[in-house]
Enzyme design. Structure first.
Site, mmCIF file in Angstrom:
data_model
loop_
_atom_site.group_PDB
_atom_site.id
_atom_site.type_symbol
_atom_site.label_atom_id
_atom_site.label_comp_id
_atom_site.label_asym_id
_atom_site.label_seq_id
_atom_site.Cartn_x
_atom_site.Cartn_y
_atom_site.Cartn_z
ATOM 1 N N CYS A 102 0.831 -1.212 0.000
ATOM 2 C CA CYS A 102 0.000 0.000 0.000
ATOM 3 C C CYS A 102 0.863 1.258 0.000
ATOM 4 O O CYS A 102 1.682 1.464 0.897
ATOM 5 C CB CYS A 102 -0.927 -0.001 1.215
ATOM 6 S SG CYS A 102 -1.911 1.500 1.345
ATOM 7 N N ARG A 154 -0.017 4.642 2.990
ATOM 8 C CA ARG A 154 0.086 4.379 4.427
ATOM 9 C C ARG A 154 0.407 5.582 5.305
ATOM 10 O O ARG A 154 0.403 5.463 6.525
ATOM 11 C CB ARG A 154 1.122 3.271 4.664
ATOM 12 C CG ARG A 154 0.620 1.919 4.250
ATOM 13 C CD ARG A 154 1.656 0.856 4.535
ATOM 14 N NE ARG A 154 2.587 0.656 3.434
ATOM 15 C CZ ARG A 154 3.750 0.027 3.549
ATOM 16 N NH1 ARG A 154 4.147 -0.419 4.727
ATOM 17 N NH2 ARG A 154 4.534 -0.161 2.496
ATOM 18 N N TRP A 180 -9.165 5.517 0.011
ATOM 19 C CA TRP A 180 -9.673 6.133 -1.210
ATOM 20 C C TRP A 180 -8.776 5.699 -2.352
ATOM 21 O O TRP A 180 -7.700 5.137 -2.137
ATOM 22 C CB TRP A 180 -9.738 7.655 -1.098
ATOM 23 C CG TRP A 180 -8.449 8.286 -0.657
ATOM 24 C CD1 TRP A 180 -7.330 8.477 -1.410
ATOM 25 C CD2 TRP A 180 -8.144 8.779 0.662
ATOM 26 N NE1 TRP A 180 -6.351 9.067 -0.635
ATOM 27 C CE2 TRP A 180 -6.818 9.267 0.624
ATOM 28 C CE3 TRP A 180 -8.878 8.872 1.848
ATOM 29 C CZ2 TRP A 180 -6.203 9.827 1.740
ATOM 30 C CZ3 TRP A 180 -8.263 9.433 2.956
ATOM 31 C CH2 TRP A 180 -6.940 9.905 2.894
ATOM 32 N N GLU A 236 -5.126 3.300 -10.263
ATOM 33 C CA GLU A 236 -5.789 2.010 -10.035
ATOM 34 C C GLU A 236 -6.959 1.855 -11.000
ATOM 35 O O GLU A 236 -7.237 0.776 -11.501
ATOM 36 C CB GLU A 236 -6.318 1.920 -8.599
ATOM 37 C CG GLU A 236 -5.247 1.952 -7.535
ATOM 38 C CD GLU A 236 -5.853 1.786 -6.150
ATOM 39 O OE1 GLU A 236 -6.161 2.815 -5.517
ATOM 40 O OE2 GLU A 236 -6.055 0.640 -5.715
HETATM 41 N N1 ARG Z 1 -6.757 -1.799 -6.789
HETATM 42 C C1 ARG Z 1 -8.060 -2.057 -6.260
HETATM 43 C C2 ARG Z 1 -9.120 -1.521 -7.213
HETATM 44 O O1 ARG Z 1 -8.774 -0.921 -8.174
HETATM 45 C C3 ARG Z 1 -8.268 -1.446 -4.886
HETATM 46 C C4 ARG Z 1 -7.190 -1.763 -3.868
HETATM 47 C C5 ARG Z 1 -7.206 -0.825 -2.688
HETATM 48 N N2 ARG Z 1 -6.959 0.523 -3.087
HETATM 49 C C6 ARG Z 1 -7.022 1.589 -2.288
HETATM 50 N N3 ARG Z 1 -6.796 2.753 -2.812
HETATM 51 N N4 ARG Z 1 -7.300 1.477 -1.014
HETATM 52 O O2 ARG Z 1 -10.295 -1.645 -7.020
#
Ligand code: ARG
Length: 384
Positions: free
Chosen positions: A67, A70, A240, A245
């Protein structure tokens, strides 16, 4: 006399509770350790205090090597649901979590804790979804997929329980929750609880016509939380999003929504000529759209440059506190523009410390030796 499982729990409990007392400057360590020992002796397990639980989940986030977010580990809130076991009540608690965390777009990191695994290895509660909000994936008989290809197996589970989606690319999946008997309970998510962002681009009007969207809150619901020898198989948590991602992985991966060829074509790029870097240019445009749209709607989101800077600050903070950050380089470095972020130019130690979050086997598959023995968190996987 403690059993070998009891010994193992005690060893981990002692390590965790000692650290907890040090870091929170709490008194009464030796009394607490004696109580925990007696409790494990007579019941085979022990119950965390509210303060241990709160600090334990924050440590679990702090120890999450993959992560990049953090820096904010101290801001994690807990919804203590250790007395909730009925699947319908679990669903009601999850609805509260989702609404509180969403906070109309000003997202708040939160974790709900349902009862821990019993000493006999039984799980009082399991949430079958990978995340509380995900889009269905429908395999087509002709090959190909409508929706999210990562969700086809779970979508089939929902359908076998009688659920029928509308068949769009963005059907929000229902929740499947099982209690101690393992029987799945299907709970459709009320539409009004799911905040979504319709994607548009500040300069390209055609982008909105692609009909793309993504949900606001990543809320992971299938990992096992381990604190001081206690396993919590139902402990859904959210932060968030980081824009990449969504803009690079979820919408761009060829094994996910695979949208780069379409976007490149709309941009008028020659997708046959590798040297025009059409994938790269489409990726940047898609990420611009994600950032612009979340900001437009006031939904919390970080970009990968800010996230990288925040992570380097987290490392400095931890060094001041006398701790060394462990991290998984391949996950920390953003999936686009890696070398222009500071984290790229660092090396990390990837040792796994606990408390932490671990992978579990899919709830609908039988437990086998290779997918995790219930007693040993060591055998729970951190890689898929
Ligand atoms: N990578 C995952 C997604 O795209 C989520 C993982 C957690 N990500 C976060 N920003 N807490 O759905």
């Amino acid at each position: 006399m403690l059993s070998s499982v009891g010994e193992r729990i005690l060893e981990r409990a002692t390590a965790f509770i000692t650290t907890f007392h040090q870091e929170t400057e709490s008194d009464g360590l030796s009394d607490r350790l004696a109580t925990v020992r007696d409790e494990i002796d007579s019941t085979g397990t022990y119950v965390h205090t509210g303060a241990e639980l709160l600090h334990g989940v924050r440590m679990a986030w702090r120890n999450s090597n993959r992560c990049i977010g953090r820096l904010y580990w101290r801001s994690l809130s807990v919804m203590d649901r250790r007395n909730v076991t009925d699947p319908a009540d679990v669903a009601a608690a999850l609805e509260e979590h989702l609404v509180w965390a969403t906070n109309e777009g000003r997202i708040r990191p939160c974790i709900s804790i349902f009862p821990p695994q019993r000493p006999d290895g039984g799980d009082p509660v399991r949430i079958w979804n990978k995340q509380l909000v995900r889009y269905a994936g429908y395999d087509l008989p002709t090959g190909g997929c409508v929706g999210d290809p990562a969700q086809t197996s779970f979508t089939a589970q929902c359908q076998s329980l009688g659920w029928r989606g509308e068949g769009t690319r963005f059907d929000v999946l229902p929740w499947i929750i099982s209690g101690a008997d393992g029987v799945p309970y299907l709970h459709p998510v009320p539409r009004g609880l799911v905040l979504e962002v319709v994607l548009s681009h500040p300069e390209h009007a055609w982008f909105e016509g692609l009909g793309l969207r993504w949900y606001a809150v990543p809320l992971i619901s299938d990992m096992v939380l381990e604190i001081g020898g206690i396993l919590y198989p139902a402990a859904p948590f959210n932060g968030w999003y980081m824009s990449t991602e969504i803009g690079a992985r979820n919408l761009g991966d060829t094994t996910r929504y695979d949208l780069l060829p379409l976007i490149a074509e709309k941009m008028g790029l020659d997708v046959k000529a590798r040297s025009v870097l059409w994938r790269d240019r489409a990726l940047v445009l898609l990420n611009e759209a994600v950032l612009y749209s979340f900001n437009r709607d006031g939904v919390t989101l970080t970009d990968h440059h800010a996230a990288s800077d925040q992570f380097l600050k987290f490392i400095r903070n931890e060094e001041h506190a006398g701790r060394e950050v462990t991290a998984d380089w391949a996950w920390i470095v953003p999936p686009i523009s890696g070398s222009v972020t500071g984290v790229f130019h660092r090396a990390f130690d990837n040792t796994i410390h606990t408390p932490n979050f671990f992978y579990n086997h899919d709830a609908w598959l039988p437990r086998t030796a290779s997918n995790g023995c219930p007693f040993h968190v060591d055998s729970l996987r951190q890689s898929e």
